[in-house]
Design a protein around this motif. Structure first.
Motif, mmCIF file in Angstrom:
data_model
loop_
_atom_site.group_PDB
_atom_site.id
_atom_site.type_symbol
_atom_site.label_atom_id
_atom_site.label_comp_id
_atom_site.label_asym_id
_atom_site.label_seq_id
_atom_site.Cartn_x
_atom_site.Cartn_y
_atom_site.Cartn_z
ATOM 1 N N PRO A 1 0.850 -1.198 0.000
ATOM 2 C CA PRO A 1 0.000 0.000 0.000
ATOM 3 C C PRO A 1 0.881 1.242 0.000
ATOM 4 O O PRO A 1 1.853 1.318 0.743
ATOM 5 C CB PRO A 1 -0.777 -0.125 1.318
ATOM 6 C CG PRO A 1 -0.675 -1.563 1.697
ATOM 7 C CD PRO A 1 0.643 -2.039 1.178
ATOM 8 N N LYS A 2 0.559 2.213 -0.830
ATOM 9 C CA LYS A 2 1.418 3.396 -0.913
ATOM 10 C C LYS A 2 0.614 4.655 -1.190
ATOM 11 O O LYS A 2 -0.466 4.604 -1.780
ATOM 12 C CB LYS A 2 2.494 3.206 -1.987
ATOM 13 C CG LYS A 2 1.960 2.874 -3.372
ATOM 14 C CD LYS A 2 3.082 2.751 -4.391
ATOM 15 C CE LYS A 2 3.968 1.562 -4.187
ATOM 16 N NZ LYS A 2 3.304 0.280 -4.495
ATOM 17 N N THR A 3 1.158 5.786 -0.745
ATOM 18 C CA THR A 3 0.524 7.086 -0.987
ATOM 19 C C THR A 3 1.525 8.075 -1.567
ATOM 20 O O THR A 3 1.281 9.273 -1.565
ATOM 21 C CB THR A 3 -0.044 7.670 0.323
ATOM 22 O OG1 THR A 3 1.033 7.873 1.252
ATOM 23 C CG2 THR A 3 -1.079 6.745 0.940
ATOM 24 N N ILE A 4 2.653 7.578 -2.054
ATOM 25 C CA ILE A 4 3.702 8.476 -2.544
ATOM 26 C C ILE A 4 3.561 8.723 -4.044
ATOM 27 O O ILE A 4 3.063 7.884 -4.788
ATOM 28 C CB ILE A 4 5.107 7.913 -2.243
ATOM 29 C CG1 ILE A 4 5.286 6.523 -2.869
ATOM 30 C CG2 ILE A 4 5.357 7.856 -0.754
ATOM 31 C CD1 ILE A 4 6.682 5.956 -2.708
ATOM 32 N N ASP A 5 4.001 9.909 -4.460
ATOM 33 C CA ASP A 5 4.124 10.247 -5.871
ATOM 34 C C ASP A 5 5.137 11.378 -5.976
ATOM 35 O O ASP A 5 5.747 11.772 -4.978
ATOM 36 C CB ASP A 5 2.769 10.632 -6.487
ATOM 37 C CG ASP A 5 2.088 11.781 -5.760
ATOM 38 O OD1 ASP A 5 2.776 12.776 -5.423
ATOM 39 O OD2 ASP A 5 0.871 11.702 -5.517
ATOM 40 N N LYS A 6 5.314 11.923 -7.162
ATOM 41 C CA LYS A 6 6.365 12.932 -7.356
ATOM 42 C C LYS A 6 6.117 14.198 -6.540
ATOM 43 O O LYS A 6 7.053 14.933 -6.210
ATOM 44 C CB LYS A 6 6.496 13.280 -8.838
ATOM 45 C CG LYS A 6 5.263 13.902 -9.476
ATOM 46 C CD LYS A 6 5.484 14.154 -10.960
ATOM 47 C CE LYS A 6 4.265 14.778 -11.623
ATOM 48 N NZ LYS A 6 3.935 16.106 -11.093
ATOM 49 N N ASP A 7 4.853 14.465 -6.209
ATOM 50 C CA ASP A 7 4.525 15.651 -5.415
ATOM 51 C C ASP A 7 4.330 15.341 -3.935
ATOM 52 O O ASP A 7 4.081 16.243 -3.135
ATOM 53 C CB ASP A 7 3.245 16.307 -5.959
ATOM 54 C CG ASP A 7 3.398 16.763 -7.399
ATOM 55 O OD1 ASP A 7 4.445 17.366 -7.711
ATOM 56 O OD2 ASP A 7 2.487 16.497 -8.207
ATOM 57 N N ASN A 8 4.424 14.073 -3.591
ATOM 58 C CA ASN A 8 4.203 13.642 -2.211
ATOM 59 C C ASN A 8 5.290 12.631 -1.844
ATOM 60 O O ASN A 8 5.051 11.429 -1.816
ATOM 61 C CB ASN A 8 2.805 13.013 -2.081
ATOM 62 C CG ASN A 8 2.427 12.735 -0.639
ATOM 63 O OD1 ASN A 8 2.839 13.441 0.274
ATOM 64 N ND2 ASN A 8 1.629 11.696 -0.433
ATOM 65 N N PRO A 9 6.512 13.108 -1.564
ATOM 66 C CA PRO A 9 7.646 12.206 -1.335
ATOM 67 C C PRO A 9 7.459 11.333 -0.102
ATOM 68 O O PRO A 9 6.709 11.672 0.817
ATOM 69 C CB PRO A 9 8.822 13.169 -1.147
ATOM 70 C CG PRO A 9 8.197 14.440 -0.663
ATOM 71 C CD PRO A 9 6.879 14.522 -1.369
#
Length: 217
Positions: free
Chosen positions: A142-150
């Motif tokens: 499970p993940k919540t990271i992306d380029k705008d949310n390191p």
């Protein structure tokens, strides 16, 4: 001697221990360490696939982070040689994965990897079973990271660098490699096959654990 205020960031690795059955309290992953005659330090249990946005609702963490003199992470993530240092621990010696796994086991793992990632297992044929399992985790956790949310780990160290705070690694890459890839190849194989055979159960447990730990329920 100058007393320094530390914030210690530790990684919560799903699957290493059973998940809690009851909902965690609000600050169950953020603790103060204090004692007579010492300046308080703080312990934050992070998770590699949780993004910085999680901290938006935790003003106490942000304020203590700003007040800390030293940030202690699991590893020094700015080490440009980190992948090269970890790679030797992920490789098999004097054999290949298609020899470690029998034909039916190899097909089981190959089909699962193809399903979750689109990649062929033969590209990972030099990796040991734990290395393959770690690669799979990148696609299933499970993940919540992306380029705008390191990721939280990266954010803490980026913040420390931007604000000229000292950054310390709790472990070296080599120390972590010896711990994570400990065990015989046969034992690694057992864990890999169990993970694949029980993938849905493992994924559900991981999701529940993250929901409980990070108060997303």
């Amino acid at each position: 001697m100058k007393h320094l205020k530390y914030i210690l960031v530790l990684f919560v690795f799903i699957g290493l221990k059973s998940s809690a059955q009851n909902k965690a309290t609000t600050n169950s992953i953020f603790w103060e360490i204090s004692g007579k005659g010492i300046k308080s330090s703080y312990l934050f249990g992070t998770y590699h696939f949780a993004g910085k946005s999680f901290l938006d609702s935790m003003k106490n963490v942000n304020s203590k982070l700003a007040a800390s003199d030293v940030i202690v992470g699991e590893l020094l993530l700015k080490d440009s040689l980190l992948p090269q240092k970890l790679a030797p621990f992920m490789l098999l010696k004097d054999t290949t994965l298609n020899k470690v796994l029998n034909e039916s086991e190899y097909k089981l793992v190959a089909d699962y990897l193809k399903k979750i990632s689109g990649y062929d297992l033969n590209f990972l044929n030099a990796m040991n079973p734990t290395g393959v399992q770690m690669m799979m985790l990148q696609f299933t956790a499970p993940k919540t990271i992306d380029k705008d949310n390191p990721a939280l780990d990266i954010y803490f160290q980026d913040y420390a660098q931007a604000h000229k705070k000292n950054i310390i690694g709790l472990e070296t890459v080599e120390e972590q490699g010896r711990i994570m890839f400990n065990g015989t190849v046969e034992r690694q194989k057992e864990r890999l096959l169990d993970n694949v055979k029980n993938s849905e159960k493992t994924k559900n447990k991981a999701t529940n654990y993250i929901n409980i730990t990070f108060n997303k329920t």
